[in-house]
Design a protein around this motif. Sequence first.
Motif, PDB file in Angstrom:
ATOM      1  N   LYS A 192       0.801  -1.213  -0.011  1.00  0.00           N
ATOM      2  CA  LYS A 192       0.018   0.196  -0.018  1.00  0.00           C
ATOM      3  C   LYS A 192       0.773   1.307  -0.117  1.00  0.00           C
ATOM      4  O   LYS A 192       0.504   2.158  -0.583  1.00  0.00           O
ATOM      5  N   LYS A 193       2.067   1.290   0.741  1.00  0.00           N
ATOM      6  CA  LYS A 193       2.652   2.520   0.806  1.00  0.00           C
ATOM      7  C   LYS A 193       3.305   2.866  -0.519  1.00  0.00           C
ATOM      8  O   LYS A 193       3.516   3.892  -0.852  1.00  0.00           O
ATOM      9  N   GLN A 194       3.934   1.602  -1.337  1.00  0.00           N
ATOM     10  CA  GLN A 194       4.350   2.068  -2.683  1.00  0.00           C
ATOM     11  C   GLN A 194       3.303   2.634  -3.764  1.00  0.00           C
ATOM     12  O   GLN A 194       3.726   3.281  -4.400  1.00  0.00           O
ATOM     13  N   LEU A 195       2.194   2.036  -3.600  1.00  0.00           N
ATOM     14  CA  LEU A 195       1.078   2.056  -4.331  1.00  0.00           C
ATOM     15  C   LEU A 195       0.583   3.544  -4.147  1.00  0.00           C
ATOM     16  O   LEU A 195       0.220   4.312  -5.220  1.00  0.00           O
ATOM     17  N   LEU A 196       0.663   3.963  -2.647  1.00  0.00           N
ATOM     18  CA  LEU A 196       0.240   5.410  -2.586  1.00  0.00           C
ATOM     19  C   LEU A 196       1.345   6.417  -3.132  1.00  0.00           C
ATOM     20  O   LEU A 196       0.893   7.603  -3.728  1.00  0.00           O
ATOM     21  N   LEU A 197       2.534   6.078  -2.964  1.00  0.00           N
ATOM     22  CA  LEU A 197       3.638   7.053  -3.555  1.00  0.00           C
ATOM     23  C   LEU A 197       3.257   7.136  -5.239  1.00  0.00           C
ATOM     24  O   LEU A 197       3.595   7.954  -5.789  1.00  0.00           O
ATOM     25  N   LEU A 198       3.210   6.005  -5.546  1.00  0.00           N
ATOM     26  CA  LEU A 198       3.088   5.845  -7.221  1.00  0.00           C
ATOM     27  C   LEU A 198       1.833   6.694  -7.475  1.00  0.00           C
ATOM     28  O   LEU A 198       1.723   7.506  -8.374  1.00  0.00           O
ATOM     29  N   ALA A 199       0.690   6.585  -6.798  1.00  0.00           N
ATOM     30  CA  ALA A 199      -0.803   7.384  -7.080  1.00  0.00           C
ATOM     31  C   ALA A 199      -0.152   9.002  -6.934  1.00  0.00           C
ATOM     32  O   ALA A 199      -0.853   9.656  -7.659  1.00  0.00           O
ATOM     33  N   LEU A 200       0.609   9.155  -5.777  1.00  0.00           N
ATOM     34  CA  LEU A 200       0.655  10.576  -5.815  1.00  0.00           C
ATOM     35  C   LEU A 200       1.420  11.221  -6.899  1.00  0.00           C
ATOM     36  O   LEU A 200       1.132  12.266  -7.375  1.00  0.00           O
ATOM     37  N   CYS A 201       2.553  10.359  -7.602  1.00  0.00           N
ATOM     38  CA  CYS A 201       3.073  10.847  -8.839  1.00  0.00           C
ATOM     39  C   CYS A 201       2.059  11.047  -9.835  1.00  0.00           C
ATOM     40  O   CYS A 201       2.225  11.929 -10.571  1.00  0.00           O
ATOM     41  N   ARG A 202       1.019  10.039  -9.918  1.00  0.00           N
ATOM     42  CA  ARG A 202      -0.125  10.365 -10.882  1.00  0.00           C
ATOM     43  C   ARG A 202      -0.730  11.721 -10.949  1.00  0.00           C
ATOM     44  O   ARG A 202      -1.579  11.969 -11.742  1.00  0.00           O
TER      45      ARG A 202
END
Length: 560
Positions: free
Chosen positions: A43-53
């Motif tokens: 979830k942490k990595q997905l959140l970071l990736l989503a913030l880049c989005r």
Amino acid sequence: MANRGGVEEEERLLEEPKHDEKVSESTARPLEDKVTWRNLPEKKQLLLLALCRLSTPLSNACLLPYLYYLVKSILSDPEHPSASQEISRLTGLLVAAYPIGQMSTSMIWGRLSDAYGRKPVILLGLLISVTANLAFGFSRSIGMLLFWRVLAGMANGILGVMRTMTAEIVKERRYQTRAFLALPLIFNSGRVAALAIGGCLADPVHNLPWLFGPTGIFNFHANPDGVAWTVRYPYALPSLFNGAVLAICLVLATLWLRESLPRRERDRNPGLVIRDSVREFVQRRILRKADAGYTAVEVEEGDVLTADVPVAGPVSGASTPTHYKPKLHRPAFREIWTQHLLKTLLAFALLPLHNATFLHIFPVFLSMPTTSDDEPTIFRFTGGLGLASPTVGVYLATFGICGILLQLFIYPRIQKHLGTLGAFRLANSIFPIAYVFAPYLSLLAEHKTTKWLAMAAILFSQVMARTMAIPSSVILLTEAAPRRSVLGTVHGAGNTLSALASATGPVIGGILLARGINAGAVGFVWWCWLLLVALSALAWSFMLNKVNEDDDSVDAVPLE
């Protein structure tokens, strides 16, 4: 040649689980192991990736509420009778400039990420986005606005890389539908914020006079017209906000985002090294924590320690054989484009062809001045709704929140019952209904209550349709990839076609809107373009093949 065939066959067997094994795994899955947002891995990595989005909605959606007024402020004679037609054409060009930039770099970003890693590509794209957003707000000519829009689009060609990274971060297929919803979820949240902020921060001297007006808090020099730089650059404040948010996302991604390209996961990551060095400095020099005499190794969620060399057994001392993962075969470029993939790519491109046009036309349509038609007919009438940019922004943002709720609670249930392709077809059947009735809003401009209810119905229908269509199209494209090793290329191609469609649609839409206004038929663009493309997309969705979707594993997103 025989040896190569044997390697590929072995690879296929390793990548694709047997049907019996998949069925037994599904039936053996305990009830408490159901896929939910809570047990979603990484979830942490997905959140970071989503913030880049966030780079896309902030760069692209933020200007929609005030785009009409931005172009009007640059025209030499904004009150001329033909000004509305000129504004319609120029807004179409500005909206199209962004996806043109995306189209030009999407395949390049995808191939670079396959060769050098996902994280460096994402960080470089974010850095360019920050620069382009800041510069856009201080541009006061159509030429410079177009240049910075194209550059921002080129930076955001990394969308395909982000989608590929999502598939690599969450490796279990049954979790991947939820994982693929994470990026659109943040995208929609960012879009909601961008629409509201863009509409409210635009022209702050008039929209926020208590802060930037003649007697505003920030008018330190008592300028009689308001804060000087906001008077000169009335649409710079939203861009400054965008640049600041994206800069924060860039720092977070640099320090915490891990590489996901399989062959580079173990490479030295300078961002993580800097993060650990700063953390150690803070603990030792500022917090004065004593060194315990050993180093704690932080194993993040999803990290697996594997042996690269034979390891001695705990008792016998015998050497334990290392199981090396065979190198995945990367097919030649021409071998990637199977018939199934090409059909899916066309469906993937038809969606933004009408959706991007709607996202451009609708805010302009709401901002256009109202007109009183003496004798309107069922097809010949003109005019907009005359709404101010803050009203447009807040209203669009409100229905963006509806999209988030639909994506969280409704789409997973629809996808579970209908499957990914069924949900995609259902969404494509809703778009034409919204496009048929949208232009008739201009006839309700003087009806204070009815027009808001009608606008709500149109917006809700379109938002619900795209909430189902966008994640479904991404999942279908991922499933159509022949191998995991070419996901970056496949999503790069999808992003290229999507950007081409997103550029073509608004340009054609702006031209047809201008011609419709000139001919006294504002519905011309809705019925002769948006409706036509949406019906074509609906028909083409029935040409797609149904993918493997077990009753027990509807959340699976097969990648091989």
